[in-house]
Design an enzyme around this catalytic site. Structure first.
Site, PDB file in Angstrom:
ATOM      1  N   SER A   6       0.843  -1.202   0.000  1.00  0.00           N
ATOM      2  CA  SER A   6       0.000   0.000   0.000  1.00  0.00           C
ATOM      3  C   SER A   6       0.874   1.247   0.000  1.00  0.00           C
ATOM      4  O   SER A   6       1.616   1.482   0.956  1.00  0.00           O
ATOM      5  CB  SER A   6      -0.892   0.016   1.240  1.00  0.00           C
ATOM      6  N   HIS A  31      -1.171  -1.237  -4.208  1.00  0.00           N
ATOM      7  CA  HIS A  31      -2.459  -0.953  -3.546  1.00  0.00           C
ATOM      8  C   HIS A  31      -2.557   0.550  -3.302  1.00  0.00           C
ATOM      9  O   HIS A  31      -1.687   1.156  -2.676  1.00  0.00           O
ATOM     10  CB  HIS A  31      -2.512  -1.722  -2.229  1.00  0.00           C
ATOM     11  N   ASP A  33      -4.858   3.491  -1.715  1.00  0.00           N
ATOM     12  CA  ASP A  33      -5.941   3.745  -0.761  1.00  0.00           C
ATOM     13  C   ASP A  33      -6.535   5.130  -0.982  1.00  0.00           C
ATOM     14  O   ASP A  33      -5.900   6.148  -0.716  1.00  0.00           O
ATOM     15  CB  ASP A  33      -5.401   3.635   0.671  1.00  0.00           C
ATOM     16  N   MET A  35      -9.353   7.758   0.071  1.00  0.00           N
ATOM     17  CA  MET A  35     -10.239   8.084   1.212  1.00  0.00           C
ATOM     18  C   MET A  35     -10.795   9.491   1.055  1.00  0.00           C
ATOM     19  O   MET A  35     -10.090  10.396   0.603  1.00  0.00           O
ATOM     20  CB  MET A  35      -9.451   8.007   2.524  1.00  0.00           C
ATOM     21  N   HIS A  64      -8.351   0.790  -3.931  1.00  0.00           N
ATOM     22  CA  HIS A  64      -9.292   0.516  -2.828  1.00  0.00           C
ATOM     23  C   HIS A  64     -10.026   1.821  -2.505  1.00  0.00           C
ATOM     24  O   HIS A  64      -9.456   2.733  -1.925  1.00  0.00           O
ATOM     25  CB  HIS A  64      -8.467   0.002  -1.627  1.00  0.00           C
ATOM     26  N   MET A  66     -12.321   3.939  -0.447  1.00  0.00           N
ATOM     27  CA  MET A  66     -12.985   4.114   0.851  1.00  0.00           C
ATOM     28  C   MET A  66     -13.707   5.449   0.792  1.00  0.00           C
ATOM     29  O   MET A  66     -13.354   6.423   1.464  1.00  0.00           O
ATOM     30  CB  MET A  66     -11.944   4.062   1.974  1.00  0.00           C
ATOM     31  N   MET A 135     -11.307  -6.759   5.208  1.00  0.00           N
ATOM     32  CA  MET A 135     -10.556  -5.745   5.960  1.00  0.00           C
ATOM     33  C   MET A 135     -10.226  -6.303   7.343  1.00  0.00           C
ATOM     34  O   MET A 135     -11.113  -6.739   8.077  1.00  0.00           O
ATOM     35  CB  MET A 135     -11.390  -4.468   6.126  1.00  0.00           C
ATOM     36  N   GLY A 140      -9.097   3.538   7.257  1.00  0.00           N
ATOM     37  CA  GLY A 140      -8.859   4.953   7.561  1.00  0.00           C
ATOM     38  C   GLY A 140      -7.390   5.295   7.714  1.00  0.00           C
ATOM     39  O   GLY A 140      -6.971   6.379   7.316  1.00  0.00           O
ATOM     40  N   PHE A 141      -6.635   4.360   8.244  1.00  0.00           N
ATOM     41  CA  PHE A 141      -5.223   4.668   8.518  1.00  0.00           C
ATOM     42  C   PHE A 141      -4.367   3.418   8.366  1.00  0.00           C
ATOM     43  O   PHE A 141      -4.829   2.320   8.642  1.00  0.00           O
ATOM     44  CB  PHE A 141      -5.062   5.211   9.950  1.00  0.00           C
ATOM     45  N   GLY A 143      -0.842   1.340   9.601  1.00  0.00           N
ATOM     46  CA  GLY A 143      -0.119   1.195  10.868  1.00  0.00           C
ATOM     47  C   GLY A 143      -0.957   0.707  12.045  1.00  0.00           C
ATOM     48  O   GLY A 143      -0.503   0.750  13.186  1.00  0.00           O
ATOM     49  N   ASP A 173      -6.413  -6.999   4.082  1.00  0.00           N
ATOM     50  CA  ASP A 173      -5.807  -5.653   4.152  1.00  0.00           C
ATOM     51  C   ASP A 173      -5.896  -5.118   5.576  1.00  0.00           C
ATOM     52  O   ASP A 173      -6.993  -4.949   6.110  1.00  0.00           O
ATOM     53  CB  ASP A 173      -6.568  -4.728   3.183  1.00  0.00           C
ATOM     54  N   GLY A 174      -4.709  -4.820   6.126  1.00  0.00           N
ATOM     55  CA  GLY A 174      -4.655  -4.187   7.435  1.00  0.00           C
ATOM     56  C   GLY A 174      -3.796  -4.958   8.422  1.00  0.00           C
ATOM     57  O   GLY A 174      -4.124  -6.077   8.796  1.00  0.00           O
ATOM     58  N   GLY A 175      -2.670  -4.355   8.786  1.00  0.00           N
ATOM     59  CA  GLY A 175      -1.820  -4.946   9.825  1.00  0.00           C
ATOM     60  C   GLY A 175      -1.088  -6.205   9.422  1.00  0.00           C
ATOM     61  O   GLY A 175      -0.662  -6.987  10.268  1.00  0.00           O
ATOM     62  N   GLY A 195       1.170  -2.219   4.148  1.00  0.00           N
ATOM     63  CA  GLY A 195       1.651  -0.834   4.070  1.00  0.00           C
ATOM     64  C   GLY A 195       2.875  -0.675   4.933  1.00  0.00           C
ATOM     65  O   GLY A 195       4.016  -0.815   4.471  1.00  0.00           O
ATOM     66  N   SER A 196       2.648  -0.431   6.221  1.00  0.00           N
ATOM     67  CA  SER A 196       3.774  -0.246   7.138  1.00  0.00           C
ATOM     68  C   SER A 196       4.669  -1.483   7.202  1.00  0.00           C
ATOM     69  O   SER A 196       5.873  -1.365   7.425  1.00  0.00           O
ATOM     70  CB  SER A 196       3.258   0.128   8.535  1.00  0.00           C
TER      71      SER A 196
HETATM   72  C1  DX5 Z   1      -6.506   1.084   5.711  1.00  0.00           C
HETATM   73  C2  DX5 Z   1      -6.015   0.874   4.309  1.00  0.00           C
HETATM   74  C3  DX5 Z   1      -4.898  -0.110   4.240  1.00  0.00           C
HETATM   75  C4  DX5 Z   1      -3.639   0.368   4.943  1.00  0.00           C
HETATM   76  C5  DX5 Z   1      -2.692  -0.766   5.153  1.00  0.00           C
HETATM   77  O1  DX5 Z   1      -7.554   1.961   5.699  1.00  0.00           O
HETATM   78  O2  DX5 Z   1      -7.060   0.390   3.500  1.00  0.00           O
HETATM   79  O3  DX5 Z   1      -4.619  -0.452   2.914  1.00  0.00           O
HETATM   80  O4  DX5 Z   1      -2.995   1.381   4.231  1.00  0.00           O
HETATM   81  O5  DX5 Z   1      -1.641  -0.355   5.964  1.00  0.00           O
HETATM   82  P1  DX5 Z   1      -1.009  -1.313   7.059  1.00  0.00           P
HETATM   83  O6  DX5 Z   1      -0.480  -2.522   6.335  1.00  0.00           O
HETATM   84  O7  DX5 Z   1       0.085  -0.488   7.683  1.00  0.00           O
HETATM   85  O8  DX5 Z   1      -2.087  -1.684   8.037  1.00  0.00           O
HETATM   86 ZN    ZN Z   2      -6.495  -0.535   1.567  1.00  0.00          ZN
END
Ligand code: DX5
Ligand code: ZN
Length: 219
Positions: A6, A31, A33, A35, A64, A66, A135, A140-141, A143, A173-175, A195-196
């Site tokens: 991401s 990916h 994101d 928003m 993606h 959102m 998800m 939203g964020f 990390g 997706d996420g963490g 992402g992170s």
């Molecule tokens: C969250 C996003 C994710 C996010 C993933 O709203 O849809 O794609 O950027 O980041 P990490 O992998 O750090 O959770």
């Molecule tokens: Zn995403």
């Protein structure tokens, strides 16, 4: 097993270099994101940046959305160069119609659920989906920490996909990090957003390779 880093976690002052490093490092998708500050509290990027990203990489863009009422922007994100467009079931009153619009552009149609939304919501569109995203954080964020109950939902969706007999990618997706990707793969996911988990490491290529290795070990 595909890895979709991401770019929300990238350094936006050197996006070209970041994209080149991901491409060289073996990313299967990028990916993106999007928003809107309404569906989720954060505001990120729009079609003009997606169009710029498209010019900087040959890796397919996994977009993606959102955003509320994604139907209003499918044409823009399609023209910007998306390969996959994923929409939230919670964000539209016309899910089937939005997915047809995505497919009408010759793109892969993705559908996704917030952590609090049950998998049964996917049933009416299972014949139209090319990708289902579970998800594993509240969107939203980047990390945030992986929500453990997501594994149950991944298993449930895996069963739905297998029963459909269709070729549908199951993304999470996420963490996602090298330390937990194996469990998500064992539950049935085959496309992993990180992402992170990628951008906080010094060598993206090495991390992507490790993510794939760990994912394969979960199968
Ligand atoms: C969250 C996003 C994710 C996010 C993933 O709203 O849809 O794609 O950027 O980041 P990490 O992998 O750090 O959770
Ligand atoms: Zn995403």
């Amino acid at each position: 097993m595909k890895i979709s880093p991401s770019i929300l976690s990238a350094d936006f002052t050197k996006l070209t270099g970041e994209l080149a490093a991901l491409e060289k490092g073996g990313a299967d998708y990028i990916h993106v994101d999007v928003m809107d500050g309404r569906f989720v509290p954060n505001i990120t990027i729009g079609p003009s940046i997606v169009e710029a990203i498209k010019r900087a990489t040959t890796v397919p863009l996994d977009v993606h959305l959102m955003i509320e009422e994604p139907e209003r922007y499918i044409d823009d994100f399609a023209k910007a160069g998306s390969s996959i467009i994923t929409v939230h079931v919670e964000a539209t009153r016309h899910l089937h119609k939005v997915m047809q619009a995505i497919k009408g552009h010759g793109l892969k149609a993705g559908v996704t659920l917030n952590p609090g939304t049950p998998a049964v919501m996917l049933e009416p569109v299972i014949d139209d989906a090319d990708l289902i995203l579970v998800m594993s954080v509240n969107p939203g964020f980047s990390g945030q920490g992986f929500i453990p109950s997501s594994l149950r939902k991944i298993r449930e969706v895996r069963k739905m996909i297998d029963a459909s007999g269709r070729k549908i990618e199951l993304q999470v997706d996420g963490g996602i990090k090298t330390s937990n990707i194996k469990e998500a793969a064992a539950a049935g996911a085959d496309v992993f957003v990180s992402g992170s988990g990628v951008f906080s490491t010094p060598d993206y290529g090495k991390t992507i390779a490790e993510l794939k290795k760990q994912a394969l070990s979960g199968r």
